[in-house]
Motif scaffolding. Structure first.
Motif, PDB file in Angstrom:
ATOM      1  N   SER A  22       6.794  13.376   4.486  1.00 54.74           N
ATOM      2  CA  SER A  22       5.838  13.801   3.829  1.00 54.74           C
ATOM      3  C   SER A  22       4.519  12.814   4.124  1.00 54.74           C
ATOM      4  CB  SER A  22       5.869  14.078   2.637  1.00 54.74           C
ATOM      5  OG  SER A  22       7.119  14.908   2.395  1.00 54.74           O
ATOM      6  N   GLY A  23       4.698  11.389   3.725  1.00 46.56           N
ATOM      7  CA  GLY A  23       3.724  10.505   3.994  1.00 46.56           C
ATOM      8  C   GLY A  23       3.320  10.171   5.346  1.00 46.56           C
ATOM      9  N   ALA A  24       3.992  10.597   6.515  1.00 51.32           N
ATOM     10  CA  ALA A  24       3.558  10.639   7.936  1.00 51.32           C
ATOM     11  C   ALA A  24       2.560  11.726   8.041  1.00 51.32           C
ATOM     12  CB  ALA A  24       4.832  10.515   8.774  1.00 51.32           C
ATOM     13  N   ALA A  25       3.245  13.009   7.748  1.00 46.03           N
ATOM     14  CA  ALA A  25       2.334  14.123   7.791  1.00 46.03           C
ATOM     15  C   ALA A  25       0.990  14.263   6.980  1.00 46.03           C
ATOM     16  CB  ALA A  25       3.192  15.429   7.311  1.00 46.03           C
ATOM     17  N   LEU A  26       0.883  13.673   5.841  1.00 45.15           N
ATOM     18  CA  LEU A  26      -0.224  13.625   5.042  1.00 45.15           C
ATOM     19  C   LEU A  26      -1.254  12.557   5.616  1.00 45.15           C
ATOM     20  CD1 LEU A  26       1.462  13.964   1.531  1.00 45.15           C
ATOM     21  CD2 LEU A  26      -0.216  15.745   2.694  1.00 45.15           C
ATOM     22  N   THR A  27      -0.607  11.537   6.384  1.00 42.18           N
ATOM     23  CA  THR A  27      -1.662  10.703   6.956  1.00 42.18           C
ATOM     24  C   THR A  27      -2.344  11.481   7.991  1.00 42.18           C
ATOM     25  OG1 THR A  27      -0.027   8.749   6.485  1.00 42.18           O
ATOM     26  CG2 THR A  27      -1.502   8.581   8.376  1.00 42.18           C
ATOM     27  N   ILE A  58      -3.679   4.245   3.357  1.00 44.74           N
ATOM     28  CA  ILE A  58      -2.811   3.109   3.091  1.00 44.74           C
ATOM     29  C   ILE A  58      -1.818   3.611   2.032  1.00 44.74           C
ATOM     30  CG2 ILE A  58      -2.777   0.791   1.770  1.00 44.74           C
ATOM     31  CD1 ILE A  58      -4.388   1.002   4.616  1.00 44.74           C
ATOM     32  N   HIS A  59      -2.045   4.517   1.090  1.00 46.36           N
ATOM     33  CA  HIS A  59      -1.047   4.916   0.272  1.00 46.36           C
ATOM     34  C   HIS A  59       0.014   5.800   0.928  1.00 46.36           C
ATOM     35  CE1 HIS A  59      -3.561   3.302  -2.912  1.00 46.36           C
ATOM     36  NE2 HIS A  59      -4.436   4.462  -3.031  1.00 46.36           N
ATOM     37  N   PHE A  60      -0.441   6.598   1.868  1.00 46.69           N
ATOM     38  CA  PHE A  60       0.506   7.433   2.619  1.00 46.69           C
ATOM     39  C   PHE A  60       1.256   6.380   3.490  1.00 46.69           C
ATOM     40  CE2 PHE A  60      -2.429  11.179   2.193  1.00 46.69           C
ATOM     41  CZ  PHE A  60      -1.860  11.505   1.165  1.00 46.69           C
ATOM     42  N   CYS A  61       0.717   5.554   4.330  1.00 47.75           N
ATOM     43  CA  CYS A  61       1.609   4.465   5.067  1.00 47.75           C
ATOM     44  C   CYS A  61       2.506   3.661   4.353  1.00 47.75           C
ATOM     45  CB  CYS A  61       0.386   3.417   5.800  1.00 47.75           C
ATOM     46  SG  CYS A  61      -0.507   4.483   7.078  1.00 47.75           S
ATOM     47  N   GLU A  62       2.112   3.415   3.066  1.00 52.77           N
ATOM     48  CA  GLU A  62       3.000   2.416   2.256  1.00 52.77           C
ATOM     49  C   GLU A  62       4.056   3.199   1.771  1.00 52.77           C
ATOM     50  OE1 GLU A  62       4.098  -0.525  -0.683  1.00 52.77           O
ATOM     51  OE2 GLU A  62       2.678  -0.602   1.111  1.00 52.77           O
ATOM     52  N   VAL A  63       4.046   4.579   1.631  1.00 50.97           N
ATOM     53  CA  VAL A  63       5.449   5.587   1.404  1.00 50.97           C
ATOM     54  C   VAL A  63       6.046   5.620   2.657  1.00 50.97           C
ATOM     55  CG1 VAL A  63       5.986   8.042   1.161  1.00 50.97           C
ATOM     56  CG2 VAL A  63       4.106   6.959  -0.394  1.00 50.97           C
ATOM     57  N   LEU A  64       5.546   5.778   3.897  1.00 49.69           N
ATOM     58  CA  LEU A  64       6.269   5.843   4.974  1.00 49.69           C
ATOM     59  C   LEU A  64       7.007   4.472   5.235  1.00 49.69           C
ATOM     60  CD1 LEU A  64       6.959   7.163   7.697  1.00 49.69           C
ATOM     61  CD2 LEU A  64       4.792   6.192   8.693  1.00 49.69           C
ATOM     62  N   ALA A 151       7.356   5.423  -4.721  1.00 47.85           N
ATOM     63  CA  ALA A 151       7.000   5.956  -3.684  1.00 47.85           C
ATOM     64  C   ALA A 151       6.367   7.736  -3.905  1.00 47.85           C
ATOM     65  CB  ALA A 151       8.066   6.031  -2.763  1.00 47.85           C
ATOM     66  N   LEU A 152       7.145   8.169  -4.756  1.00 47.71           N
ATOM     67  CA  LEU A 152       6.574   9.445  -5.383  1.00 47.71           C
ATOM     68  C   LEU A 152       5.081   9.615  -5.874  1.00 47.71           C
ATOM     69  CD1 LEU A 152       9.720  11.536  -6.817  1.00 47.71           C
ATOM     70  CD2 LEU A 152       8.379  11.929  -4.360  1.00 47.71           C
ATOM     71  N   LEU A 153       4.958   8.439  -6.697  1.00 49.47           N
ATOM     72  CA  LEU A 153       3.553   8.349  -7.218  1.00 49.47           C
ATOM     73  C   LEU A 153       2.716   8.121  -6.243  1.00 49.47           C
ATOM     74  CD1 LEU A 153       2.209   8.113  -9.723  1.00 49.47           C
ATOM     75  CD2 LEU A 153       2.608   5.750  -9.977  1.00 49.47           C
ATOM     76  N   LEU A 154       2.914   7.165  -5.310  1.00 48.12           N
ATOM     77  CA  LEU A 154       1.752   7.082  -4.215  1.00 48.12           C
ATOM     78  C   LEU A 154       1.722   8.311  -3.392  1.00 48.12           C
ATOM     79  CD1 LEU A 154       3.031   3.488  -2.852  1.00 48.12           C
ATOM     80  CD2 LEU A 154       0.939   3.956  -3.941  1.00 48.12           C
ATOM     81  N   LEU A 155       2.602   9.053  -3.130  1.00 46.42           N
ATOM     82  CA  LEU A 155       2.521  10.354  -2.685  1.00 46.42           C
ATOM     83  C   LEU A 155       1.582  11.198  -3.102  1.00 46.42           C
ATOM     84  CD1 LEU A 155       3.663  11.414   0.283  1.00 46.42           C
ATOM     85  CD2 LEU A 155       5.185  12.488  -1.274  1.00 46.42           C
TER      86      LEU A 155
END
Length: 201
Positions: A22-27, A58-64, A151-155
């Motif tokens: 999800s993090g990668a797709a949302l990036t 950055i938030h999405f990349c952090e999740v990834l 991780a969910l919070l950042l997403l």
């Protein structure tokens, strides 16, 4: 030793596959958002983008990154803790930088909701990662739930901020077109229809 180090993490593999994907797709989605902003008649400066656009990526990349760290075949819990701690520390430091950039930019005046979603909640999420990393070697179970929460919070923060950005520019673009249309209509009117003397009706 490797199996002993991975045993608490194995149960989280499916969770982090979903969250990391999800993090990668949302990036990628954020790149689309920036492309739409670039085509908008209301342009933002570099300071505004650094304060409100770049942190979302950055938030999405952090999740990834967190997903990749937890899923990697580590040899010890301390290695996992060190990697997560570095992510948390870097995130907190970046959060302070974002707050400074938001205060320095002049193109947009943030309201309470902006400070909450762009400054306060990201700092909390990164701090949770840092705290969980410090507790992970001695208590390997509960800190993993804290990391998952962060991780969910950042997403969700990234999703909210991306949506907030695109709706802001969509509304601004709509208002700009409406004002432009009103001006064109006003120019097309005959002169006597534009200004009527007082008391003429």
């Amino acid at each position: 030793m490797e199996e002993a180090a991975r045993s608490p993490l194995v149960a989280w593999e499916s969770f982090y596959v979903i969250v990391g994907s999800s993090g990668a797709a949302l990036t990628g989605l954020q790149f689309v958002v920036m492309a739409l902003i670039a085509e908008s008649s209301r342009r933002s400066g570099v300071r505004e983008i650094r304060a409100f656009g770049t942190p979302t990526v950055i938030h999405f990349c952090e999740v990834l990154l967190v997903s990749a760290i937890v899923s990697a075949p580590w040899h010890s819990q301390s290695s996992v803790a060190f990697a997560l701690g570095a992510c948390g520390f870097a995130g907190v430091a970046y959060g302070v930088i974002v707050i400074r950039r938001a205060r320095q930019q002049t193109g947009y005046r943030p309201v309470f909701e902006d400070w909450l979603w762009h400054a306060v909640l990201p700092l909390i999420a990164y701090a949770l990662v840092l705290i969980a990393a410090s507790l992970l070697p001695s208590h390997p179970q509960r800190p993993l739930f804290v990391v998952a929460l962060a991780a969910l919070l950042l997403l969700f923060i990234g999703i909210h901020n991306a949506w907030d950005t695109i709706t802001y520019f969509a509304i601004s673009e709509s208002q700009a077109r409406k004002e432009s249309g009103d001006q064109e209509i006003d120019k097309a009117r005959p002169p006597r229809d534009r200004e009527l003397p007082s008391g003429s009706i």
